[in-house]
Design a protein around this motif. Structure first.
Motif, PDB file in Angstrom:
ATOM      1  N   ARG A   1      -4.624  -6.201  -3.413  1.00  0.00           N
ATOM      2  CA  ARG A   1      -3.419  -6.944  -3.035  1.00  0.00           C
ATOM      3  C   ARG A   1      -3.638  -8.445  -3.177  1.00  0.00           C
TER       4      ARG A   1
ATOM      5  N   MET B   1      -7.894  -1.683  -1.138  1.00  0.00           N
ATOM      6  CA  MET B   1      -6.501  -2.065  -1.264  1.00  0.00           C
ATOM      7  C   MET B   1      -6.276  -3.537  -0.918  1.00  0.00           C
TER       8      MET B   1
ATOM      9  N   ARG C   1      -6.736   7.005   1.572  1.00  0.00           N
ATOM     10  CA  ARG C   1      -6.350   5.614   1.355  1.00  0.00           C
ATOM     11  C   ARG C   1      -7.386   4.945   0.464  1.00  0.00           C
ATOM     12  N   HIS C   2      -6.909   4.043  -0.399  1.00  0.00           N
ATOM     13  CA  HIS C   2      -7.799   3.317  -1.290  1.00  0.00           C
ATOM     14  C   HIS C   2      -8.539   2.258  -0.486  1.00  0.00           C
TER      15      HIS C   2
ATOM     16  N   GLU D   1       0.817  -1.214   0.000  1.00  0.00           N
ATOM     17  CA  GLU D   1       0.000   0.000   0.000  1.00  0.00           C
ATOM     18  C   GLU D   1       0.848   1.260   0.000  1.00  0.00           C
TER      19      GLU D   1
END
Length: 416
Positions: free
Chosen positions: A122, A118, A114-115, A100
Motif C-alpha cells: 500500500r 500488504m 491475509r497478505h 486490502e
C-alpha cells in the motif's frame, strides 16, 4: 482541445460514439503509465469484453466477497475492546481498510488468509499514485526519481508464479489471467503490469470516494444518524438489537434499498469528482450542437467534457458548495430530475464518465463504498477531532477522477 461547457450539449457529444472515441486516447496513455507494451487490437477487444464480469450476475458474487473481506479486516484490525477510543488519520484509515479488502476481493488470498506485506504494498502504491498525474501528463517515468523502481516493485507483486498461490480470485481477474496466458507475445512481467493497472483502477478513485463519504457524514451528525437508521431498517433491526459480535451481511438487493445513503455518497462524489471526459475525433465530421448550431470537427481533434463545472453550477444545484445528504432523494426514491435553463438534464452527475466509456466497475464501486460506510456506522462510534481545519481538495488531480484531501483529517473511533 475543445471543451464543451454547456451540460445541455453533453448528449450531442456522447451519442457520437463512433466519430468521437475514448479508447484511442486510453490505448496510448495506459501502457506508458502502467508499464506494459502497446496492446494489439485483437487482444484489446478481448480485454474490454472481460469488463462485463464486473456487472450483472457476477456483481452479486463480488459484492458478497467484498462484504466478507471488509469484515475480516475490520474485525482483526479495529474491532478490539469495546468502549476504548482509538485515534487515527481518516484517509489513512479508509485507505488501509478499503485497499486490502478490495485487493482480497479482486485477486484472492494466500494460505494465511491475509497478505503479510500488504502495508508495504500500500505504501508503494501511494508513492506511485502521487506521481500518477505527471505520468498521465506524459512526463517520462525516468525523470520521476524512484517512480520506475516503485512501479517495477508493484508489478512484481502480480507475477504469475505469485498469483498462482492465491485462492478465491475473482472471476474477472481469473479470466484476464487466462486470456493473457493465451497470448504468447506477452511476457510474465507484461501480464503482471496489466494486473497492476487493474489494481489502480480498483482503488485509485474508490478510496478517496470512501473517505469523502465518511468525512461528510461525520461532519453532519444528523445525516450520519439518518443513514444508520436506514441501514438498521433495511436489516429489520432496532438499534438495541444489533449485535456487534455477529458479522454483518448486506447483499446486493439490500444495498439497492439504501436510498438516503446512496444520495449522501452521490453528494460526496459531486463535491469531490473532477473527471475529464476526453474524446478523439476519428474522422472529419460536422458535430451538431442542437437544432440550430453545428461545428466542424477534424480528425484527431480532442473534445473534452469537464463535469465538475456542471456539478458546481448554482443554476443546477442550489448552494453547490454545501453538502446536502438528501440532495438526491425525492419521495423516498433517488431523485433524477435536475434542470438547467428550464430544461431537464439527461446527465446531471458524472463521476464515472459517460456513454460507452463509463467506468465498467461503477456498480461494484458504489456497492463497496456503501458496504464500508454501513460497517463503520453500525460497528463504531466515530467523531472528527475538534480544533482542525475542514478538509479541502487537492487540486493537483483535477481532471483525473476523485480528488484526494489536501491534508488528512484526525478522528477518533471506538467499537460500539
Amino acid at each position: 482541445m475543445t471543451f464543451i461547457m454547456d451540460p445541455l450539449l453533453y448528449p450531442s457529444i456522447i451519442k457520437h460514439g463512433r466519430q468521437l472515441d475514448f479508447h484511442e486516447f486510453a490505448a496510448k496513455v495506459a501502457p506508458v503509465t502502467f508499464g506494459y507494451p502497446v496492446v494489439v487490437p485483437a487482444l484489446q477487444d478481448q480485454i474490454y469484453r472481460t469488463f462485463k464480469l464486473l456487472q450483472g450476475d457476477n456483481l452479486a458474487a463480488l459484492t458478497e466477497s467484498m462484504m466478507g473481506n471488509l469484515m475480516l479486516v475490520l474485525r482483526q484490525d479495529h474491532l478490539g475492546e469495546r468502549g476504548a477510543w482509538r485515534r487515527a488519520a481518516l484517509y489513512d484509515f479508509c485507505n488501509a481498510v478499503m485497499f486490502e479488502a478490495t485487493f482480497l476481493t479482486m485477486y484472492g488470498r494466500p494460505p494465511a488468509r491475509r497478505h503479510g506485506d500488504m502495508a508495504a504494498l500500500r505504501d508503494d502504491f501511494v508513492r506511485f499514485d502521487n506521481m500518477f498525474p505527471l505520468l498521465i501528463a506524459g512526463v517520462p517515468v525516468r525523470l520521476l526519481g524512484r517512480t520506475k523502481a516503485v512501479r517495477d516493485k508493484l508489478i512484481g507483486y502480480f507475477l504469475p508464479h505469485r498469483m498462482s498461490c492465491w485462492s478465491g480470485t475473482s472471476e474477472f481477474i481469473r479470466t484476464r489471467a487466462e486470456l493473457f496466458e493465451q497470448h504468447g507475445a506477452l511476457r510474465d512481467v507484461d501480464k503482471a503490469a496489466h494486473h497492476f493497472a487493474i489494481l489502480w483502477a480498483s482503488v485509485g478513485n474508490t478510496v478517496p470516494a470512501s473517505f469523502w463519504a465518511v468525512y461528510h457524514l461525520a461532519s453532519h451528525r444528523g445525516a450520519l444518524q439518518r443513514v444508520r437508521q436506514e441501514v438498521l431498517a433495511v436489516l429489520g433491526l432496532h438499534a438495541d438489537q444489533f449485535n456487534g459480535d455477529v458479522d454483518l451481511v448486506l447483499d446486493r438487493g439490500q444495498l439497492e434499498k439504501l436510498v438516503y445513503l446512496e444520495s449522501a455518497i452521490n453528494e460526496s462524489l459531486r463535491l469531490s469528482s473532477a473527471s475529464m471526459n476526453i474524446r478523439v475525433a476519428q474522422e472529419d465530421f460536422s458535430l451538431s450542437l442542437g437544432a440550430e448550431r453545428s461545428v466542424g470537427i477534424r480528425k484527431g481533434d480532442f473534445i473534452a467534457l469537464y463535469p465538475q463545472s456542471m456539478h458546481m453550477d448554482p443554476d443546477i444545484y442550489d448552494q453547490p458548495q454545501s453538502f446536502r445528504a438528501d440532495r438526491y432523494v425525492q419521495d423516498g426514491r433517488l431523485k433524477t430530475d435536475f434542470y438547467k435553463a428550464g430544461q431537464k438534464l439527461k446527465h446531471y452527475l458524472m463521476p464515472f464518465g459517460s456513454g460507452s466509456t463509463m467506468c465498467p466497475g461503477r456498480y461494484f464501486a458504489m456497492n463497496e463504498i456503501k458496504q464500508f460506510v454501513c460497517l463503520l456506522l453500525l460497528y463504531f462510534d466515530l467523531q472528527l477531532e475538534e480544533d482542525q481545519s475542514r478538509a479541502t481538495l487537492d487540486q493537483s488531480r483535477a481532471g483525473l477522477g476523485i480528488m484526494l484531501p489536501a491534508a488528512d483529517v484526525r478522528f477518533r473511533y471506538k467499537a460500539i
